[in-house]
Motif scaffolding. Structure first.
Motif, PDB file in Angstrom:
ATOM      1  N   THR A  17       0.848  -1.195   0.000  1.00  0.00           N
ATOM      2  CA  THR A  17       0.000   0.000   0.000  1.00  0.00           C
ATOM      3  C   THR A  17       0.894   1.260   0.000  1.00  0.00           C
ATOM      4  O   THR A  17       1.970   1.266   0.597  1.00  0.00           O
ATOM      5  N   GLY A  18       0.443   2.290  -0.691  1.00  0.00           N
ATOM      6  CA  GLY A  18       1.146   3.584  -0.652  1.00  0.00           C
ATOM      7  C   GLY A  18       2.480   3.609  -1.364  1.00  0.00           C
ATOM      8  O   GLY A  18       3.373   4.363  -0.997  1.00  0.00           O
ATOM      9  N   THR A  19       2.651   2.781  -2.415  1.00  0.00           N
ATOM     10  CA  THR A  19       3.947   2.743  -3.096  1.00  0.00           C
ATOM     11  C   THR A  19       3.874   3.321  -4.520  1.00  0.00           C
ATOM     12  O   THR A  19       4.748   3.057  -5.339  1.00  0.00           O
ATOM     13  N   GLY A  20       2.806   4.063  -4.792  1.00  0.00           N
ATOM     14  CA  GLY A  20       2.747   4.761  -6.083  1.00  0.00           C
ATOM     15  C   GLY A  20       2.197   3.949  -7.242  1.00  0.00           C
ATOM     16  O   GLY A  20       2.597   4.153  -8.398  1.00  0.00           O
ATOM     17  N   LYS A  21       1.246   3.062  -6.964  1.00  0.00           N
ATOM     18  CA  LYS A  21       0.684   2.242  -8.052  1.00  0.00           C
ATOM     19  C   LYS A  21      -0.142   3.098  -9.027  1.00  0.00           C
ATOM     20  O   LYS A  21      -0.183   2.821 -10.213  1.00  0.00           O
ATOM     21  N   THR A  22      -0.787   4.151  -8.511  1.00  0.00           N
ATOM     22  CA  THR A  22      -1.634   4.979  -9.397  1.00  0.00           C
ATOM     23  C   THR A  22      -0.784   5.597 -10.515  1.00  0.00           C
ATOM     24  O   THR A  22      -1.157   5.531 -11.693  1.00  0.00           O
ATOM     25  N   ALA A  23       0.341   6.206 -10.138  1.00  0.00           N
ATOM     26  CA  ALA A  23       1.181   6.816 -11.176  1.00  0.00           C
ATOM     27  C   ALA A  23       1.814   5.735 -12.054  1.00  0.00           C
ATOM     28  O   ALA A  23       2.097   5.980 -13.232  1.00  0.00           O
ATOM     29  N   ALA A  24       2.007   4.527 -11.511  1.00  0.00           N
ATOM     30  CA  ALA A  24       2.584   3.444 -12.328  1.00  0.00           C
ATOM     31  C   ALA A  24       1.681   3.184 -13.529  1.00  0.00           C
ATOM     32  O   ALA A  24       2.118   3.233 -14.676  1.00  0.00           O
TER      33      ALA A  24
END
Ligand code: AMP
Length: 396
Positions: free
Chosen positions: A47-54
């Motif tokens: 969680t919270g590791t930048g998947k959206t921008a990925a």
């Protein structure tokens, strides 16, 4: 590694720099090139590791490079849909790409007008999307990238029918991207219905980020509230999210906290969508510090500086627990998660609760429940059928 060392367009790079993103996170470094290559991807990352921008950067590059016409991003909650579309709009700011979010809780008409103007990237919850598809305001066959954010939730039984109906209408030449902190074999099995062989990216163990410290507090039902108050007082400068298992109880607990002087508000699925978003805005803007929420807030939501998560009621399973506590400790910041484990009250505690005015100082007093307990034992029969009372009678 920096974003500028990756094969992404200068305008995308410029947008990322404006967002303050210079270095890709691990999931971004691995996933973006795969999306650009046109691969199906399943990515598990904490969680919270930048998947959206990925997926946001990958999808943008494909649309700008004309290797896909339109992209559909599906998310399980309305709040997450809104959050994802905001991030995508920032990533695509340098391009004439239109991002539209459609989700329930609001009138469908303004969404229809937005869709008429054209949506290159559509971020949606499944129910409202199908509503649009049935009205003909969206043609799903034009989408050749589909992203399932919080993929395990999107593929579980709750969304299964809707997902089948959506995927039946999507372009056959599609790329499918699945991302979550919790992906397992069962999810991969369910996903195989919608996609060919995926490229699997797994980063770290399926666990919470190391930055999250977890603690357990044992308490009876009666003790829980005062222990919660103490906990909130000890962490009073931090934002906190308290999870409850029911919507009604989320409301009650928020009200009780307000009465005790805490700036708390509830977030749960029975509230109007406008009220839900208002509460989240208040939390983002620092007008309240404590959110009392059901699992509608467990997935994906990013709220800056949440220092404390409280599982006032325990999560129904390990994955939900992991997503709940993952609202803190994001992108390397520290966080604490406290889980209440309910201890059953002893008879004496129950008696005290029912008789708050009783004179406890009276020496030698035994609560009636104790006497009752003795009597029951005393009347129980031994193996030969005699009552123990009789056996114990003193001989004359
Ligand atoms: P997410 O896991 O997508 O919800 O992202 C978690 C947080 O990290 C959000 O506040 C993002 O804005 C931020 N973030 C994502 N990628 C980067 C990056 N490469 N550098 C700095 N912050 C980032």
């Amino acid at each position: 590694m920096k974003f500028k060392d990756m094969e992404i367009r200068p305008d995308t790079l410029a947008a990322l720099l404006e967002m303050g993103y210079e270095e890709p996170t691990e999931v971004q470094e691995k996933v973006i090139p795969l999306i650009i290559e046109g691969r199906n991807v399943v990515a598990r990352s904490k969680t919270g590791t930048g998947k959206t921008a990925a997926f946001g950067v990958g999808v943008t590059e494909r649309l700008v490079g004309n290797t896909a016409r339109k992209a559909l991003i599906l998310a399980p909650t309305r709040e997450l849909t809104l959050q994802v579309s905001d991030e995508i709009k920032k990533i695509t700011v340098k391009y004439p790409l239109k991002t539209v979010a459609v989700y329930g809780g609001y009138s469908i008409n303004p969404q229809i007008s937005s869709l008429r103007k054209g949506a290159d990237i559509l971020v949606a919850t499944p129910g409202r999307l199908l509503d649009h598809a049935e009205r003909g305001t969206v043609d799903l066959s034009e989408f050749d990238i589909v992203v399932l954010d919080e993929a395990d939730r999107m593929l579980d039984m709750g969304f299964r029918d809707e997902m089948d109906r959506i995927m039946d209408q999507i372009s056959r030449e599609r790329t499918v991207l699945l991302l979550s902190a919790t992906v397992d074999e069962a999810i991969l099995g369910a996903a195989s219905r919608y996609m060919g062989e995926p490229h699997i990216v797994e980063i770290g163990e399926k666990e919470k980020p190391e930055e999250i410290r977890e603690e357990i507090i044992e308490a009876t039902k009666l003790e829980k509230f005062s222990k919660l108050k103490q906990l909130l007082k000890n962490n009073k400068n931090q934002r906190a999210i308290i999870f409850t298992s029911t919507k009604i109880f989320a409301n009650r607990l928020a009200e009780r906290l307000q009465k005790n002087g805490f700036d708390a508000d509830a977030l749960q699925g029975d509230m109007s969508q406008a009220a839900r978003e208002k509460v989240l805005r208040k939390l983002h803007q620092g007008r309240i510090h404590i959110l009392v929420a059901t699992d509608v807030a467990a997935r994906g939501l990013h709220i800056e500086d949440v220092g404390l998560i409280v599982n006032y009621d325990q999560a129904r399973d390990d994955d939900t627990h992991l997503h709940r506590v993952g609202r803190t400790g994001r992108m390397g910041s520290e966080g604490m998660a406290v889980t209440f484990i309910e201890r059953r009250e002893t008879r004496e505690e129950r008696f005290r609760e029912d008789h708050p005015d009783f004179a406890w100082m009276n020496p030698g007093y035994r609560p009636p429940s104790h006497r009752k307990e003795r009597k029951t034992t005393g009347n129980s029969r031994n193996k030969r059928g005699k009552s123990r009372d009789k056996r114990r009678k003193p001989k004359r």
